[in-house]
Write a protein that holds these residues in place. Structure first.
Motif, PDB file in Angstrom:
ATOM      1  N   ARG A 265       0.990  -1.181  -0.216  1.00 35.55           N
ATOM      2  CA  ARG A 265      -0.131   0.188   0.105  1.00 35.55           C
ATOM      3  C   ARG A 265       0.810   1.096   0.009  1.00 35.55           C
ATOM      4  O   ARG A 265       0.637   2.461  -0.436  1.00 35.55           O
ATOM      5  N   MET A 266       2.090   0.981   0.454  1.00 39.80           N
ATOM      6  CA  MET A 266       3.001   2.103   0.648  1.00 39.80           C
ATOM      7  C   MET A 266       4.062   2.087  -0.391  1.00 39.80           C
ATOM      8  O   MET A 266       4.388   0.848  -0.827  1.00 39.80           O
ATOM      9  N   GLU A 267       4.709   3.129  -0.838  1.00 39.62           N
ATOM     10  CA  GLU A 267       6.010   2.989  -1.648  1.00 39.62           C
ATOM     11  C   GLU A 267       7.003   2.450  -0.756  1.00 39.62           C
ATOM     12  O   GLU A 267       7.375   2.627   0.273  1.00 39.62           O
ATOM     13  N   PRO A 268       7.979   1.428  -1.438  1.00 38.73           N
ATOM     14  CA  PRO A 268       8.986   0.787  -0.676  1.00 38.73           C
ATOM     15  C   PRO A 268      10.076   1.963  -0.116  1.00 38.73           C
ATOM     16  O   PRO A 268      10.538   1.571   1.174  1.00 38.73           O
ATOM     17  N   ALA A 269      10.157   3.201  -0.812  1.00 34.84           N
ATOM     18  CA  ALA A 269      11.152   4.072  -0.013  1.00 34.84           C
ATOM     19  C   ALA A 269      10.635   4.785   1.261  1.00 34.84           C
ATOM     20  O   ALA A 269      11.226   5.226   1.866  1.00 34.84           O
ATOM     21  N   ASP A 270       9.186   4.610   1.577  1.00 34.72           N
ATOM     22  CA  ASP A 270       8.500   4.986   2.416  1.00 34.72           C
ATOM     23  C   ASP A 270       8.424   4.041   3.718  1.00 34.72           C
ATOM     24  O   ASP A 270       7.585   4.507   4.831  1.00 34.72           O
ATOM     25  N   ILE A 271       8.898   2.870   3.478  1.00 33.80           N
ATOM     26  CA  ILE A 271       8.681   2.153   4.671  1.00 33.80           C
ATOM     27  C   ILE A 271       9.981   1.815   5.158  1.00 33.80           C
ATOM     28  O   ILE A 271      11.033   1.133   4.738  1.00 33.80           O
ATOM     29  N   SER A 272      10.174   2.173   6.582  1.00 33.57           N
ATOM     30  CA  SER A 272      11.263   2.118   7.443  1.00 33.57           C
ATOM     31  C   SER A 272      11.347   0.615   8.047  1.00 33.57           C
ATOM     32  O   SER A 272      10.602   0.099   8.698  1.00 33.57           O
ATOM     33  N   ILE A 273      12.612  -0.005   7.866  1.00 34.17           N
ATOM     34  CA  ILE A 273      12.940  -1.275   8.351  1.00 34.17           C
ATOM     35  C   ILE A 273      13.060  -1.410  10.060  1.00 34.17           C
ATOM     36  O   ILE A 273      12.394  -2.067  10.618  1.00 34.17           O
ATOM     37  N   GLY A 274      13.193  -0.339  10.443  1.00 35.60           N
ATOM     38  CA  GLY A 274      13.409  -0.071  11.864  1.00 35.60           C
ATOM     39  C   GLY A 274      11.871  -0.066  12.252  1.00 35.60           C
ATOM     40  O   GLY A 274      11.649  -0.641  13.487  1.00 35.60           O
ATOM     41  N   ALA A 275      10.942   0.767  11.813  1.00 32.93           N
ATOM     42  CA  ALA A 275       9.666   0.735  12.188  1.00 32.93           C
ATOM     43  C   ALA A 275       8.935  -0.844  11.817  1.00 32.93           C
ATOM     44  O   ALA A 275       7.905  -1.104  13.004  1.00 32.93           O
ATOM     45  N   VAL A 276       9.325  -1.247  10.891  1.00 29.68           N
ATOM     46  CA  VAL A 276       8.744  -2.614  10.699  1.00 29.68           C
ATOM     47  C   VAL A 276       9.215  -3.503  11.904  1.00 29.68           C
ATOM     48  O   VAL A 276       8.204  -4.327  12.421  1.00 29.68           O
ATOM     49  N   VAL A 277      10.601  -3.568  12.124  1.00 36.19           N
ATOM     50  CA  VAL A 277      10.940  -4.434  13.163  1.00 36.19           C
ATOM     51  C   VAL A 277      10.249  -3.980  14.501  1.00 36.19           C
ATOM     52  O   VAL A 277       9.933  -4.869  15.389  1.00 36.19           O
ATOM     53  N   ARG A 278      10.246  -2.688  14.862  1.00 35.51           N
ATOM     54  CA  ARG A 278       9.480  -2.347  16.135  1.00 35.51           C
ATOM     55  C   ARG A 278       7.880  -2.777  16.122  1.00 35.51           C
ATOM     56  O   ARG A 278       7.782  -3.277  17.324  1.00 35.51           O
ATOM     57  N   GLN A 279       7.387  -2.636  14.925  1.00 35.88           N
ATOM     58  CA  GLN A 279       6.091  -3.314  15.186  1.00 35.88           C
ATOM     59  C   GLN A 279       6.002  -4.707  15.216  1.00 35.88           C
ATOM     60  O   GLN A 279       5.000  -5.196  15.660  1.00 35.88           O
ATOM     61  N   SER A 280       6.701  -5.442  14.757  1.00 31.28           N
ATOM     62  CA  SER A 280       6.441  -6.761  14.587  1.00 31.28           C
ATOM     63  C   SER A 280       7.307  -7.571  15.844  1.00 31.28           C
ATOM     64  O   SER A 280       6.782  -8.746  16.058  1.00 31.28           O
ATOM     65  N   GLU A 281       8.109  -6.968  16.598  1.00 30.32           N
ATOM     66  CA  GLU A 281       8.736  -7.541  17.756  1.00 30.32           C
ATOM     67  C   GLU A 281       7.935  -7.460  18.955  1.00 30.32           C
ATOM     68  O   GLU A 281       7.514  -6.085  19.028  1.00 30.32           O
ATOM     69  N   SER A 282       7.692  -8.241  19.591  1.00 29.73           N
ATOM     70  CA  SER A 282       6.763  -8.139  20.952  1.00 29.73           C
ATOM     71  C   SER A 282       7.610  -7.396  21.976  1.00 29.73           C
ATOM     72  O   SER A 282       7.039  -6.552  22.855  1.00 29.73           O
ATOM     73  N   ASP A 283       8.795  -7.381  22.008  1.00 30.19           N
ATOM     74  CA  ASP A 283       9.731  -6.803  23.107  1.00 30.19           C
ATOM     75  C   ASP A 283      11.273  -6.834  22.751  1.00 30.19           C
ATOM     76  O   ASP A 283      11.574  -7.809  21.746  1.00 30.19           O
ATOM     77  N   PHE A 284      11.902  -6.110  23.231  1.00 33.89           N
ATOM     78  CA  PHE A 284      13.440  -5.955  23.020  1.00 33.89           C
ATOM     79  C   PHE A 284      14.188  -6.425  24.442  1.00 33.89           C
ATOM     80  O   PHE A 284      15.418  -5.925  24.628  1.00 33.89           O
TER      81      PHE A 284
END
Length: 157
Positions: free
Chosen positions: A67-86
């Motif tokens: 739905r978004m352009e690949p240039a607008d998808i931050s890998i850091g944001a993806v990891v934060r959203q998909s990991e339950s905790d650090f």
């Protein structure tokens, strides 16, 4: 530090969708390519839909697309959203203070800084940067025909 299989499958799915922007992709396409469970991948795709990164098209000829352009998808944001905790060590869990050194230990602060640095690096990377170039061997192999990945062991999330 090790990412969960959920995050791994999330990143793999986004890369695959980014490589196939010209068509709708099915969950089965991604599952077959990576040799992973369609049921587990369905949960991943659902979360990507909720996040707004992926659009799901229902119906007989339905599928998925970014739905978004690949240039607008931050890998850091993806990891934060998909990991339950650090919680990279037991001392990060506020409910479990089993370490006798937890009150005066400097290790927790250093591990916390390391986790922050890890995420800062990923914040500087976009999905666009993760996509294989069309003329690379990996890009050509994936675009022309599915390649077999060995499935990862299901990690306890």
């Amino acid at each position: 530090m090790r990412l969960t299989s959920f995050t791994d499958y999330t990143l793999r799915s986004l890369i695959y969708l980014g490589m196939h922007r010209d068509k709708l992709v099915t969950i089965q396409d991604i599952a077959d390519l990576h040799g992973i469970s369609k049921n587990h991948l369905t949960k991943v795709i659902h979360q990507l839909g909720v996040s707004g990164m992926v659009e799901t098209v229902r119906g007989r000829n339905g599928g998925l697309r970014l739905r978004m352009e690949p240039a607008d998808i931050s890998i850091g944001a993806v990891v934060r959203q998909s990991e339950s905790d650090f919680h990279i060590a037991e001392c990060f869990d506020h409910n479990n203070q089993g370490c006798a050194l937890h009150k005066g230990c400097a290790l927790k602060a250093k591990l916390g800084k390391a986790a922050e640095a890890f995420l800062r690096v990923l914040d500087e990377v976009t999905l666009e940067e993760m996509l294989p170039r069309p003329h690379s061997k990996m890009g050509e192999a994936i675009l022309e025909q599915p390649i077999a990945f060995h499935p990862l062991p299901e990690a306890a999330a």
